[in-house]
Design an enzyme around this catalytic site. Sequence first.
Site, PDB file in Angstrom:
ATOM      1  N   GLY A 281       0.799  -1.227   0.000  1.00  0.00           N
ATOM      2  CA  GLY A 281       0.000   0.000   0.000  1.00  0.00           C
ATOM      3  C   GLY A 281       0.827   1.269   0.000  1.00  0.00           C
ATOM      4  O   GLY A 281       0.298   2.359   0.238  1.00  0.00           O
TER       5      GLY A 281
ATOM      6  N   ARG B 265      18.545   5.925  -9.474  1.00  0.00           N
ATOM      7  CA  ARG B 265      17.889   6.428 -10.690  1.00  0.00           C
ATOM      8  C   ARG B 265      18.889   6.588 -11.838  1.00  0.00           C
ATOM      9  O   ARG B 265      18.524   6.451 -13.012  1.00  0.00           O
ATOM     10  CB  ARG B 265      17.145   7.728 -10.373  1.00  0.00           C
ATOM     11  CG  ARG B 265      15.907   7.420  -9.548  1.00  0.00           C
ATOM     12  CD  ARG B 265      15.250   8.583  -8.860  1.00  0.00           C
ATOM     13  NE  ARG B 265      14.176   8.054  -8.005  1.00  0.00           N
ATOM     14  CZ  ARG B 265      13.598   8.725  -7.027  1.00  0.00           C
ATOM     15  NH1 ARG B 265      13.971   9.959  -6.755  1.00  0.00           N
ATOM     16  NH2 ARG B 265      12.640   8.163  -6.311  1.00  0.00           N
TER      17      ARG B 265
ATOM     18  N   ARG C  15      16.307  -5.844 -44.903  1.00  0.00           N
ATOM     19  CA  ARG C  15      14.950  -6.146 -45.384  1.00  0.00           C
ATOM     20  C   ARG C  15      14.601  -5.322 -46.634  1.00  0.00           C
ATOM     21  O   ARG C  15      14.769  -4.098 -46.632  1.00  0.00           O
ATOM     22  CB  ARG C  15      13.965  -5.825 -44.263  1.00  0.00           C
ATOM     23  CG  ARG C  15      12.522  -5.828 -44.657  1.00  0.00           C
ATOM     24  CD  ARG C  15      12.013  -7.227 -44.893  1.00  0.00           C
ATOM     25  NE  ARG C  15      10.609  -7.217 -45.267  1.00  0.00           N
ATOM     26  CZ  ARG C  15       9.862  -8.306 -45.379  1.00  0.00           C
ATOM     27  NH1 ARG C  15      10.406  -9.495 -45.160  1.00  0.00           N
ATOM     28  NH2 ARG C  15       8.608  -8.214 -45.717  1.00  0.00           N
TER      29      ARG C  15
ATOM     30  N   GLU D 227      12.008   2.281  -9.208  1.00  0.00           N
ATOM     31  CA  GLU D 227      12.926   3.310  -8.666  1.00  0.00           C
ATOM     32  C   GLU D 227      12.338   4.709  -8.834  1.00  0.00           C
ATOM     33  O   GLU D 227      13.060   5.685  -9.050  1.00  0.00           O
ATOM     34  CB  GLU D 227      14.312   3.209  -9.307  1.00  0.00           C
ATOM     35  CG  GLU D 227      14.897   1.839  -9.156  1.00  0.00           C
ATOM     36  CD  GLU D 227      16.194   1.776  -8.406  1.00  0.00           C
ATOM     37  OE1 GLU D 227      16.602   0.657  -8.105  1.00  0.00           O
ATOM     38  OE2 GLU D 227      16.789   2.803  -8.091  1.00  0.00           O
TER      39      GLU D 227
HETATM   40  N1  COS Z   1      18.183  13.461  -0.389  1.00  0.00           N
HETATM   41  C1  COS Z   1      18.227  13.662   0.939  1.00  0.00           C
HETATM   42  N2  COS Z   1      17.135  13.939   1.695  1.00  0.00           N
HETATM   43  C2  COS Z   1      15.954  14.008   1.045  1.00  0.00           C
HETATM   44  C3  COS Z   1      15.833  13.805  -0.336  1.00  0.00           C
HETATM   45  C4  COS Z   1      17.019  13.519  -1.069  1.00  0.00           C
HETATM   46  N3  COS Z   1      16.984  13.319  -2.382  1.00  0.00           N
HETATM   47  N4  COS Z   1      14.554  13.925  -0.684  1.00  0.00           N
HETATM   48  C5  COS Z   1      13.878  14.214   0.436  1.00  0.00           C
HETATM   49  N5  COS Z   1      14.721  14.255   1.484  1.00  0.00           N
HETATM   50  C6  COS Z   1      14.387  14.555   2.884  1.00  0.00           C
HETATM   51  C7  COS Z   1      13.724  15.923   3.001  1.00  0.00           C
HETATM   52  O1  COS Z   1      14.690  16.941   3.122  1.00  0.00           O
HETATM   53  C8  COS Z   1      12.876  15.760   4.223  1.00  0.00           C
HETATM   54  O2  COS Z   1      13.693  15.930   5.367  1.00  0.00           O
HETATM   55  P1  COS Z   1      13.127  16.675   6.707  1.00  0.00           P
HETATM   56  O3  COS Z   1      12.136  15.714   7.298  1.00  0.00           O
HETATM   57  O4  COS Z   1      14.346  16.846   7.557  1.00  0.00           O
HETATM   58  O5  COS Z   1      12.512  17.962   6.266  1.00  0.00           O
HETATM   59  C9  COS Z   1      12.458  14.307   4.190  1.00  0.00           C
HETATM   60  O6  COS Z   1      13.431  13.625   3.349  1.00  0.00           O
HETATM   61  C10 COS Z   1      11.103  14.121   3.596  1.00  0.00           C
HETATM   62  O7  COS Z   1      11.097  14.694   2.308  1.00  0.00           O
HETATM   63  P2  COS Z   1       9.763  15.084   1.533  1.00  0.00           P
HETATM   64  O8  COS Z   1       8.890  15.874   2.450  1.00  0.00           O
HETATM   65  O9  COS Z   1      10.159  15.697   0.235  1.00  0.00           O
HETATM   66  O10 COS Z   1       9.110  13.650   1.307  1.00  0.00           O
HETATM   67  P3  COS Z   1       7.787  13.262   0.570  1.00  0.00           P
HETATM   68  O11 COS Z   1       7.059  12.306   1.448  1.00  0.00           O
HETATM   69  O12 COS Z   1       7.063  14.466   0.077  1.00  0.00           O
HETATM   70  O13 COS Z   1       8.319  12.389  -0.684  1.00  0.00           O
HETATM   71  C11 COS Z   1       9.061  11.853  -2.896  1.00  0.00           C
HETATM   72  C12 COS Z   1       8.969  12.895  -1.760  1.00  0.00           C
HETATM   73  C13 COS Z   1       7.748  11.707  -3.651  1.00  0.00           C
HETATM   74  C14 COS Z   1      10.120  12.423  -3.829  1.00  0.00           C
HETATM   75  C15 COS Z   1       9.507  10.480  -2.343  1.00  0.00           C
HETATM   76  O14 COS Z   1       8.518   9.927  -1.545  1.00  0.00           O
HETATM   77  C16 COS Z   1       9.874   9.489  -3.428  1.00  0.00           C
HETATM   78  O15 COS Z   1      10.984   9.516  -3.962  1.00  0.00           O
HETATM   79  N6  COS Z   1       8.942   8.577  -3.752  1.00  0.00           N
HETATM   80  C17 COS Z   1       9.223   7.490  -4.702  1.00  0.00           C
HETATM   81  C18 COS Z   1       9.825   6.330  -4.001  1.00  0.00           C
HETATM   82  C19 COS Z   1      10.433   5.376  -4.968  1.00  0.00           C
HETATM   83  O16 COS Z   1      11.226   5.749  -5.831  1.00  0.00           O
HETATM   84  N7  COS Z   1      10.087   4.110  -4.825  1.00  0.00           N
HETATM   85  C20 COS Z   1      10.640   3.075  -5.626  1.00  0.00           C
HETATM   86  C21 COS Z   1      11.302   2.124  -4.701  1.00  0.00           C
HETATM   87  S1  COS Z   1      12.462   1.109  -5.483  1.00  0.00           S
HETATM   88  S2  COS Z   1      11.450  -0.025  -6.663  1.00  0.00           S
END
Ligand code: COS
Length: 383
Positions: free
Chosen positions: A129, A246, A271, A366
């Site tokens: 989920g 990524r 071809r 990813e």
């Molecule tokens: N590097 C370091 N820290 C990061 C970061 C990065 N690239 N991106 C976010 N953070 C930190 C933020 O600074 C924030 O820190 P604080 O709590 O201290 O403020 C915290 O992480 C949360 O960040 P944010 O609020 O941006 O998180 P969100 O829940 O809004 O998520 C996305 C942002 C959508 C970008 C994230 O959830 C994501 O990458 N989702 C996809 C996951 C994915 O790729 N899944 C595939 C798995 S492998 S098959």
Amino acid sequence: MKFELTETQQMVQGAARDFATRVIQPQAAAIDKEGRFPFDVIQGLAELGLLAVNVPDELGGAGAGVVSYSLAMQEIARACASTAVTMAVTNMVGEVIAHFGSDAQKKAYCPRLASGELVAGAFGLSEPGAGSDPGAMSTTATKDGDAWVLDGAKQWITSGAHAGVMVVWARTGAKDTHPGTRGISCFLVEKGTPGLKVGKAEDKMGIRGSNTVPLVFDGCRVPASALLGELHGGFKIAMMALDGGRIGISSQAIGIARAAVEEAKRYALDRKAFDKPIAEFQAIQWKLADMQTELDAATLLALRAAWLKENGRVFSKEASMAKLFSTEAAVRICNQAVQILGGYGYIREFPVERFLRDVRVTTIYEGTSEVQRIVIARSVLAG
Ligand code: COS
């Protein structure tokens, strides 16, 4: 600005290309058809240093940098996308442990991941989920004396049945005291740990030679020393790992697309229709021109992101741009390759059918294309 590769980068690229052409390519169609996890091929990658390209050499890695890693991924994916994703996730896990692990954790896992002794690494973030929004995960880790007890389920775990070690994220802080992403920690879990159950392998559209399974943690006890990084600091580890991951998937898509362009070109020259090779028709030429242009643009984006990471610069947005563009371009390129081959493009006797099935997942895992756009847009608006 220099576009030349260094000696090390050329060497890694050459070694990967040679192994891919000689050993992997001849069995890629069979790996796909049989849905076979290629243990021997993965061991071959380990022997070439390709399971830990950007892991320091003192930890058993090749220490060859991120650009070399991208180049190697492109070469392996050009031959077999299934092998490439196993390689990508293992490299990512090795890098995460090398970067965030304690000395003991680094010594315990990095050399054995690099040598192939652990077969592969796995990355346990997504849940049934919670995929694009991993902050919503519900797997928990509860302290019990000197141990952590993990309970919950993970989904879409690459190499989950074979990996000797996996990084697993779990909630350690309650949602009210640790809102959002703040109460998540990261753990190292070894294969065969009691309470860790591996589910049935997914029957996938493509990358059928990679292993994708659900995992269930049911009172899975790991020692206190299994915590990776800071308590409640796991979400940032995941985000940083995914930034690098990524680049890997972008490189994988580029490798698949390169194979598709080569195959389409070969076919177009061979071809004949209306008494001449179809390569002489502008309809085909323009397709090939667009395919090659998109492929080069994708490659440049991937190598820029790799170079930034290698040189310690901020690269999150650039990695997302590389992943977004190259995976979407690669899907278009493989689709056009099928079109150029016509009926032959649609049957298993020719490889472009496999390329199109394999490449499709690259815009999903990813981080979906939609997630990449979130990362890019936030950076554009903030910057
Ligand atoms: N590097 C370091 N820290 C990061 C970061 C990065 N690239 N991106 C976010 N953070 C930190 C933020 O600074 C924030 O820190 P604080 O709590 O201290 O403020 C915290 O992480 C949360 O960040 P944010 O609020 O941006 O998180 P969100 O829940 O809004 O998520 C996305 C942002 C959508 C970008 C994230 O959830 C994501 O990458 N989702 C996809 C996951 C994915 O790729 N899944 C595939 C798995 S492998 S098959």
